[in-house]
Scaffold this motif. Sequence first.
Motif, PDB file in Angstrom:
ATOM      1  N   UNK A  61      -3.324   8.666  -2.434  1.00  9.96           N
ATOM      2  CA  UNK A  61      -2.862   9.503  -1.343  1.00  9.96           C
ATOM      3  C   UNK A  61      -3.373  10.907  -1.625  1.00  9.96           C
ATOM      4  N   UNK A  62      -4.130  11.423  -0.658  1.00 10.32           N
ATOM      5  CA  UNK A  62      -4.691  12.766  -0.784  1.00 10.32           C
ATOM      6  C   UNK A  62      -4.040  13.714   0.209  1.00 10.32           C
ATOM      7  N   UNK A  63      -3.859  14.959  -0.224  1.00 11.27           N
ATOM      8  CA  UNK A  63      -3.599  16.074   0.686  1.00 11.27           C
ATOM      9  C   UNK A  63      -4.800  16.987   0.539  1.00 11.27           C
ATOM     10  N   UNK A  64      -5.483  17.203   1.658  1.00 10.72           N
ATOM     11  CA  UNK A  64      -6.717  17.989   1.689  1.00 10.72           C
ATOM     12  C   UNK A  64      -6.503  19.225   2.542  1.00 10.72           C
ATOM     13  N   UNK A  65      -7.068  20.332   2.126  1.00  5.38           N
ATOM     14  CA  UNK A  65      -7.009  21.583   2.895  1.00  5.38           C
ATOM     15  C   UNK A  65      -8.438  22.037   3.165  1.00  5.38           C
ATOM     16  N   UNK A  66      -8.706  22.445   4.389  1.00  3.16           N
ATOM     17  CA  UNK A  66     -10.010  22.988   4.800  1.00  3.16           C
ATOM     18  C   UNK A  66     -11.164  22.017   4.530  1.00  3.16           C
ATOM     19  N   UNK A  67     -10.907  20.723   4.631  1.00  3.80           N
ATOM     20  CA  UNK A  67     -11.940  19.685   4.462  1.00  3.80           C
ATOM     21  C   UNK A  67     -12.600  19.726   3.080  1.00  3.80           C
ATOM     22  N   UNK A  68     -11.918  20.285   2.091  1.00  3.27           N
ATOM     23  CA  UNK A  68     -12.448  20.391   0.736  1.00  3.27           C
ATOM     24  C   UNK A  68     -12.045  19.152  -0.078  1.00  3.27           C
ATOM     25  N   UNK A  69     -12.779  18.057   0.136  1.00  4.52           N
ATOM     26  CA  UNK A  69     -12.473  16.787  -0.516  1.00  4.52           C
ATOM     27  C   UNK A  69     -12.730  16.834  -2.022  1.00  4.52           C
ATOM     28  N   UNK A  70     -13.533  17.778  -2.483  1.00  7.50           N
ATOM     29  CA  UNK A  70     -13.812  17.887  -3.914  1.00  7.50           C
ATOM     30  C   UNK A  70     -12.659  18.525  -4.685  1.00  7.50           C
ATOM     31  N   UNK A  71     -11.789  19.231  -3.968  1.00 10.91           N
ATOM     32  CA  UNK A  71     -10.659  19.920  -4.593  1.00 10.91           C
ATOM     33  C   UNK A  71      -9.376  19.650  -3.813  1.00 10.91           C
ATOM     34  N   UNK A  72      -8.858  18.420  -3.887  1.00 12.05           N
ATOM     35  CA  UNK A  72      -7.649  18.118  -3.114  1.00 12.05           C
ATOM     36  C   UNK A  72      -6.458  18.941  -3.585  1.00 12.05           C
ATOM     37  N   UNK A  73      -5.576  19.254  -2.657  1.00  6.63           N
ATOM     38  CA  UNK A  73      -4.324  19.933  -2.993  1.00  6.63           C
ATOM     39  C   UNK A  73      -3.453  18.984  -3.809  1.00  6.63           C
ATOM     40  N   UNK A  74      -3.420  17.722  -3.377  1.00  5.14           N
ATOM     41  CA  UNK A  74      -2.709  16.670  -4.107  1.00  5.14           C
ATOM     42  C   UNK A  74      -3.592  15.430  -4.125  1.00  5.14           C
ATOM     43  N   UNK A  75      -3.615  14.758  -5.255  1.00  2.47           N
ATOM     44  CA  UNK A  75      -4.244  13.441  -5.389  1.00  2.47           C
ATOM     45  C   UNK A  75      -3.303  12.620  -6.240  1.00  2.47           C
ATOM     46  N   UNK A  76      -2.707  11.596  -5.654  1.00  3.93           N
ATOM     47  CA  UNK A  76      -1.746  10.787  -6.384  1.00  3.93           C
ATOM     48  C   UNK A  76      -2.089   9.311  -6.235  1.00  3.93           C
ATOM     49  N   UNK A  77      -2.096   8.603  -7.344  1.00  2.00           N
ATOM     50  CA  UNK A  77      -2.359   7.169  -7.360  1.00  2.00           C
ATOM     51  C   UNK A  77      -1.047   6.415  -7.382  1.00  2.00           C
ATOM     52  N   UNK A  78      -1.027   5.262  -6.682  1.00  2.00           N
ATOM     53  CA  UNK A  78       0.186   4.455  -6.696  1.00  2.00           C
ATOM     54  C   UNK A  78      -0.122   3.023  -6.303  1.00  2.00           C
ATOM     55  N   UNK A  80       1.334  -0.578  -4.286  1.00  6.71           N
ATOM     56  CA  UNK A  80       1.894  -0.809  -2.955  1.00  6.71           C
ATOM     57  C   UNK A  80       3.398  -0.551  -2.919  1.00  6.71           C
ATOM     58  N   UNK A  81       4.089  -0.865  -3.994  1.00  5.89           N
ATOM     59  CA  UNK A  81       5.540  -0.678  -4.056  1.00  5.89           C
ATOM     60  C   UNK A  81       5.913   0.796  -3.869  1.00  5.89           C
ATOM     61  N   UNK A  82       5.106   1.705  -4.406  1.00 10.13           N
ATOM     62  CA  UNK A  82       5.420   3.130  -4.369  1.00 10.13           C
ATOM     63  C   UNK A  82       4.660   3.898  -3.290  1.00 10.13           C
ATOM     64  N   UNK A  83       3.842   3.220  -2.503  1.00 12.52           N
ATOM     65  CA  UNK A  83       3.001   3.902  -1.524  1.00 12.52           C
ATOM     66  C   UNK A  83       3.814   4.652  -0.478  1.00 12.52           C
ATOM     67  N   UNK A  84       4.848   4.040   0.046  1.00 13.85           N
ATOM     68  CA  UNK A  84       5.655   4.706   1.070  1.00 13.85           C
ATOM     69  C   UNK A  84       6.263   6.000   0.526  1.00 13.85           C
ATOM     70  N   UNK A  85       6.811   5.943  -0.676  1.00 12.75           N
ATOM     71  CA  UNK A  85       7.439   7.116  -1.299  1.00 12.75           C
ATOM     72  C   UNK A  85       6.420   8.227  -1.522  1.00 12.75           C
ATOM     73  N   UNK A  86       5.262   7.903  -2.068  1.00 17.91           N
ATOM     74  CA  UNK A  86       4.228   8.911  -2.321  1.00 17.91           C
ATOM     75  C   UNK A  86       3.746   9.536  -1.010  1.00 17.91           C
ATOM     76  N   UNK A  87       3.604   8.703   0.009  1.00 20.20           N
ATOM     77  CA  UNK A  87       3.160   9.202   1.311  1.00 20.20           C
ATOM     78  C   UNK A  87       4.196  10.141   1.909  1.00 20.20           C
ATOM     79  N   UNK A  88       5.449   9.767   1.839  1.00 25.06           N
ATOM     80  CA  UNK A  88       6.512  10.601   2.391  1.00 25.06           C
ATOM     81  C   UNK A  88       6.605  11.944   1.656  1.00 25.06           C
TER      82      UNK A  88
END
Length: 101
Positions: A61-78, A80-88
């Motif tokens: 799950x990525x949070x990107x600002x200004x289309x800067x995919x090389x420097x995500x604001x957040x990058x979190x791996x999870x 399927x069990x934890x995907x909903x929580x990480x997304x929220x």
Amino acid sequence: MVFEEISFYPGKVTYEDFNIDLNKPLDYENDGLKEDMFKVQYPDKFILDIGWYDGVNNFIVYVIKDFDWDNPVIRTECDLVHLRCHTEICALFIRELLSKN
């Protein structure tokens, strides 16, 4: 659906190709696991993006600002069990950032 109860306000879901059967092990989901699965566009050029990455064998799950995919604001791996929580958490994080502007 994993994301149906999450509020993405004030974002807009712009891409949704998350077709994973939650009742099957991921081993049976070869066609559904891909990098581009779900995307939400937010004001102020924020993006919440979800995909499956074989190299890590997890969802990211990525949070990107200004289309800067090389420097995500957040990058979190999870899994399927934890995907909903990480997304929220990421959606709430973006909403909090936008409320401060």
